[in-house]
Design a protein around this motif. Structure first.
Motif, mmCIF file in Angstrom:
data_model
loop_
_atom_site.group_PDB
_atom_site.id
_atom_site.type_symbol
_atom_site.label_atom_id
_atom_site.label_comp_id
_atom_site.label_asym_id
_atom_site.label_seq_id
_atom_site.Cartn_x
_atom_site.Cartn_y
_atom_site.Cartn_z
ATOM 1 N N GLU A 1 -114.830 -15.855 -79.285
ATOM 2 C CA GLU A 1 -114.756 -14.519 -79.372
ATOM 3 C C GLU A 1 -114.094 -13.986 -77.898
ATOM 4 O O GLU A 1 -113.111 -13.056 -77.967
ATOM 5 C CB GLU A 1 -116.234 -13.567 -79.335
ATOM 6 C CG GLU A 1 -116.768 -13.885 -80.780
ATOM 7 C CD GLU A 1 -118.295 -13.409 -80.892
ATOM 8 O OE1 GLU A 1 -118.735 -12.790 -79.712
ATOM 9 O OE2 GLU A 1 -118.737 -13.474 -81.968
ATOM 10 N N ILE A 2 -114.433 -14.954 -76.844
ATOM 11 C CA ILE A 2 -113.733 -14.398 -75.582
ATOM 12 C C ILE A 2 -112.297 -14.720 -75.551
ATOM 13 O O ILE A 2 -111.558 -13.710 -75.212
ATOM 14 C CB ILE A 2 -114.496 -15.148 -74.459
ATOM 15 C CG1 ILE A 2 -115.956 -14.467 -74.387
ATOM 16 C CG2 ILE A 2 -113.777 -14.884 -72.950
ATOM 17 C CD1 ILE A 2 -116.783 -15.264 -73.165
ATOM 18 N N GLU A 3 -112.037 -15.990 -76.075
ATOM 19 C CA GLU A 3 -110.432 -16.240 -76.088
ATOM 20 C C GLU A 3 -109.706 -15.144 -77.137
ATOM 21 O O GLU A 3 -108.602 -15.328 -76.717
ATOM 22 C CB GLU A 3 -110.486 -17.579 -76.679
ATOM 23 C CG GLU A 3 -109.068 -18.231 -76.937
ATOM 24 C CD GLU A 3 -108.441 -18.634 -75.660
ATOM 25 O OE1 GLU A 3 -107.130 -18.895 -75.780
ATOM 26 O OE2 GLU A 3 -109.050 -18.554 -74.652
ATOM 27 N N HIS B 1 -110.385 -12.076 -77.270
ATOM 28 C CA HIS B 1 -110.049 -11.117 -76.504
ATOM 29 C C HIS B 1 -108.978 -11.414 -75.525
ATOM 30 O O HIS B 1 -108.013 -10.586 -75.076
ATOM 31 C CB HIS B 1 -111.043 -10.587 -75.873
ATOM 32 C CG HIS B 1 -112.217 -9.940 -76.568
ATOM 33 N ND1 HIS B 1 -111.905 -8.873 -77.556
ATOM 34 C CD2 HIS B 1 -113.619 -10.218 -76.570
ATOM 35 C CE1 HIS B 1 -113.057 -8.559 -78.174
ATOM 36 N NE2 HIS B 1 -114.178 -9.096 -77.633
ATOM 37 N N PHE B 2 -108.817 -12.477 -74.899
ATOM 38 C CA PHE B 2 -107.898 -12.955 -73.893
ATOM 39 C C PHE B 2 -106.624 -13.138 -74.514
ATOM 40 O O PHE B 2 -105.719 -12.594 -74.132
ATOM 41 C CB PHE B 2 -108.342 -14.193 -73.538
ATOM 42 C CG PHE B 2 -107.364 -15.051 -72.364
ATOM 43 C CD1 PHE B 2 -107.793 -14.625 -71.069
ATOM 44 C CD2 PHE B 2 -106.312 -15.685 -72.763
ATOM 45 C CE1 PHE B 2 -106.819 -14.872 -70.019
ATOM 46 C CE2 PHE B 2 -105.542 -16.356 -71.745
ATOM 47 C CZ PHE B 2 -105.925 -15.930 -70.507
ATOM 48 N N PHE C 1 -108.587 -7.284 -72.206
ATOM 49 C CA PHE C 1 -109.342 -7.824 -70.889
ATOM 50 C C PHE C 1 -110.636 -7.092 -70.622
ATOM 51 O O PHE C 1 -111.777 -7.584 -69.937
ATOM 52 C CB PHE C 1 -108.417 -7.781 -69.550
ATOM 53 C CG PHE C 1 -107.255 -8.753 -69.980
ATOM 54 C CD1 PHE C 1 -107.437 -10.026 -70.195
ATOM 55 C CD2 PHE C 1 -106.068 -8.127 -69.779
ATOM 56 C CE1 PHE C 1 -106.306 -10.776 -70.312
ATOM 57 C CE2 PHE C 1 -104.986 -8.866 -69.976
ATOM 58 C CZ PHE C 1 -105.157 -10.378 -70.304
ATOM 59 N N GLU D 1 -112.528 -5.575 -73.080
ATOM 60 C CA GLU D 1 -113.375 -6.104 -73.911
ATOM 61 C C GLU D 1 -113.850 -7.523 -73.555
ATOM 62 O O GLU D 1 -115.202 -7.906 -73.849
ATOM 63 C CB GLU D 1 -112.790 -6.212 -75.305
ATOM 64 C CG GLU D 1 -112.569 -4.930 -76.109
ATOM 65 C CD GLU D 1 -111.353 -4.251 -75.638
ATOM 66 O OE1 GLU D 1 -110.682 -4.572 -74.628
ATOM 67 O OE2 GLU D 1 -110.888 -3.380 -76.344
ATOM 68 N N MET D 2 -113.190 -8.462 -72.889
ATOM 69 C CA MET D 2 -113.380 -9.604 -72.650
ATOM 70 C C MET D 2 -114.557 -9.423 -71.532
ATOM 71 O O MET D 2 -115.501 -10.387 -71.334
ATOM 72 C CB MET D 2 -112.181 -10.390 -72.189
ATOM 73 C CG MET D 2 -112.418 -11.867 -71.880
ATOM 74 S SD MET D 2 -110.937 -12.830 -71.484
ATOM 75 C CE MET D 2 -110.445 -12.487 -69.832
ATOM 76 N N ARG D 3 -114.355 -8.644 -70.506
ATOM 77 C CA ARG D 3 -115.265 -8.409 -69.397
ATOM 78 C C ARG D 3 -116.617 -8.064 -69.831
ATOM 79 O O ARG D 3 -117.471 -8.715 -69.436
ATOM 80 C CB ARG D 3 -114.690 -7.510 -68.359
ATOM 81 C CG ARG D 3 -115.901 -7.109 -67.558
ATOM 82 C CD ARG D 3 -115.336 -6.364 -66.142
ATOM 83 N NE ARG D 3 -114.677 -7.381 -65.318
ATOM 84 C CZ ARG D 3 -113.775 -6.823 -64.294
ATOM 85 N NH1 ARG D 3 -113.627 -5.434 -64.058
ATOM 86 N NH2 ARG D 3 -113.270 -7.649 -63.340
ATOM 87 N N LYS E 1 -118.128 -8.673 -72.552
ATOM 88 C CA LYS E 1 -118.674 -9.846 -73.297
ATOM 89 C C LYS E 1 -119.006 -10.657 -72.312
ATOM 90 O O LYS E 1 -120.173 -11.666 -72.176
ATOM 91 C CB LYS E 1 -117.444 -10.560 -74.047
ATOM 92 C CG LYS E 1 -118.202 -11.895 -74.912
ATOM 93 C CD LYS E 1 -119.162 -11.135 -76.096
ATOM 94 C CE LYS E 1 -119.503 -12.341 -77.120
ATOM 95 N NZ LYS E 1 -120.322 -11.959 -78.091
ATOM 96 N N TYR F 1 -112.387 -17.541 -67.544
ATOM 97 C CA TYR F 1 -112.220 -16.137 -68.014
ATOM 98 C C TYR F 1 -112.844 -14.969 -66.871
ATOM 99 O O TYR F 1 -112.099 -13.913 -66.867
ATOM 100 C CB TYR F 1 -112.905 -15.976 -69.374
ATOM 101 C CG TYR F 1 -112.595 -16.896 -70.394
ATOM 102 C CD1 TYR F 1 -111.125 -16.697 -71.032
ATOM 103 C CD2 TYR F 1 -113.235 -17.754 -71.117
ATOM 104 C CE1 TYR F 1 -110.857 -17.349 -72.094
ATOM 105 C CE2 TYR F 1 -112.893 -18.680 -72.144
ATOM 106 C CZ TYR F 1 -111.564 -18.474 -72.572
ATOM 107 O OH TYR F 1 -111.254 -19.065 -73.603
ATOM 108 N N CYS G 1 -110.368 -11.776 -65.553
ATOM 109 C CA CYS G 1 -110.918 -10.779 -65.446
ATOM 110 C C CYS G 1 -110.628 -9.985 -63.911
ATOM 111 O O CYS G 1 -109.712 -8.949 -63.842
ATOM 112 C CB CYS G 1 -112.347 -10.529 -65.640
ATOM 113 S SG CYS G 1 -112.559 -10.593 -67.353
#
Length: 281
Positions: A82-84, A86-87, A92, A94-96, A98, A120, A124
């Motif tokens: 999921e993080i990847e 967003h990446f 970014f 949304e990644m943060r 998470k 990750y 950010c």
């Protein structure tokens, strides 16, 4: 309900597959491939020295291997997938969000998990805050989990971190450090066997080519850019293809190849249209 613990062999296989390593790659200079196969299938228990070498190559400790459970491995993989995502889509914020979920650290067992976490986190710091010092600190912390200068089997995540460090050093105008890490990442990527090349590595070409362009090394920058485009096309991916075509157009203009440059910009605009219509491969 108590979770069923996996055996040493099953855990080794899970980690090896997560690293995208073949049995041949893991077994090299440690034991025969057939022995490793028997270990993974619980048909043979390796001696302590073989266990140690296998764990060292995988970048984990023996304790970490023995404590793993398949349910937790799957949960960790889901979180990082999921993080990847967003990446890759440059989401970014949304990644943060998470990354700031306190529960995420409950699933970080392996050195490689911690390495991804700090990669990750550094991203950010870089993309959202433009805090280059914090980004470098996080990236260095992630790299320290497994990387040594004389290491021969460099992982894809280590290559990504090296390249990202080079990009940050370039922004800080520390050009010697920038060149060192960007070249290190580029060379390590070329040492990977074809089956370990992934679409995420397209960005390594882009980072290095941008640096070369800034240093007026246009011919080498164009070569590296074309290599990145070739990888993206080979993997049928649009990841960083837009940026590479745009960069190629600028390089070709500087090299006085106006017709080729315009063609590259046309491809850049075509890829941009596809990405904006959410048809990313």
């Amino acid at each position: 309900m108590k979770k069923k613990e996996e055996s040493f062999g099953q855990n080794i296989r899970s980690i090896r597959l997560k690293r995208k390593m073949t049995q041949k790659m893991l077994a090299e200079d440690i034991c025969s491939q057939s022995v490793l196969s028997r270990i993974e299938n619980n048909e043979e228990l390796p001696n302590v020295w073989v266990m140690y070498q296998i764990c060292q190559r995988l970048g984990v400790t023996l304790d970490q291997v023995m404590m793993l459970h398949s349910e937790e491995i799957n949960k960790t993989n889901q979180i990082f997938a999921e993080i990847e995502s967003h990446f890759v889509h440059k989401q970014f914020q949304e990644m943060r969000e998470k990354m700031e979920d306190k529960a995420i650290k409950d699933y970080l067992y392996l050195d490689s998990d911690m390495q991804m976490y700090y990669y990750y986190l550094g991203s950010c710091d870089y993309f959202l805050d433009q805090n280059y010092d914090a980004a470098l600190e996080a990236l260095k912390k992630g790299l320290a989990y497994s990387y040594q200068q004389d290491k021969t089997n460099v992982s894809v995540m280590e290559i990504r971190i090296l390249s990202c460090m080079g990009r940050v050093y370039s922004d800080l105008l520390q050009l010697g450090e920038a060149r060192f890490y960007l070249e290190k990442a580029y060379d390590a990527m070329h040492a990977l066997p074809p089956e370990r090349l992934s679409t995420s590595l397209t960005k390594i070409y882009y980072n290095y080519a941008v640096f070369l362009k800034e240093q007026q090394e246009d011919c080498l920058a164009l070569k590296v850019t074309n290599e990145g485009i070739s990888l993206a096309r080979e993997k049928n991916s649009l990841y960083f293809l837009e940026e590479l075509f745009e960069l190629k157009g600028h390089l070709l203009y500087r090299l006085k190849e106006e017709n080729a440059a315009e063609k590259s910009f046309q491809l850049y605009r075509a890829v941009m249209d596809i990405r904006q219509s959410d048809k990313v491969v």
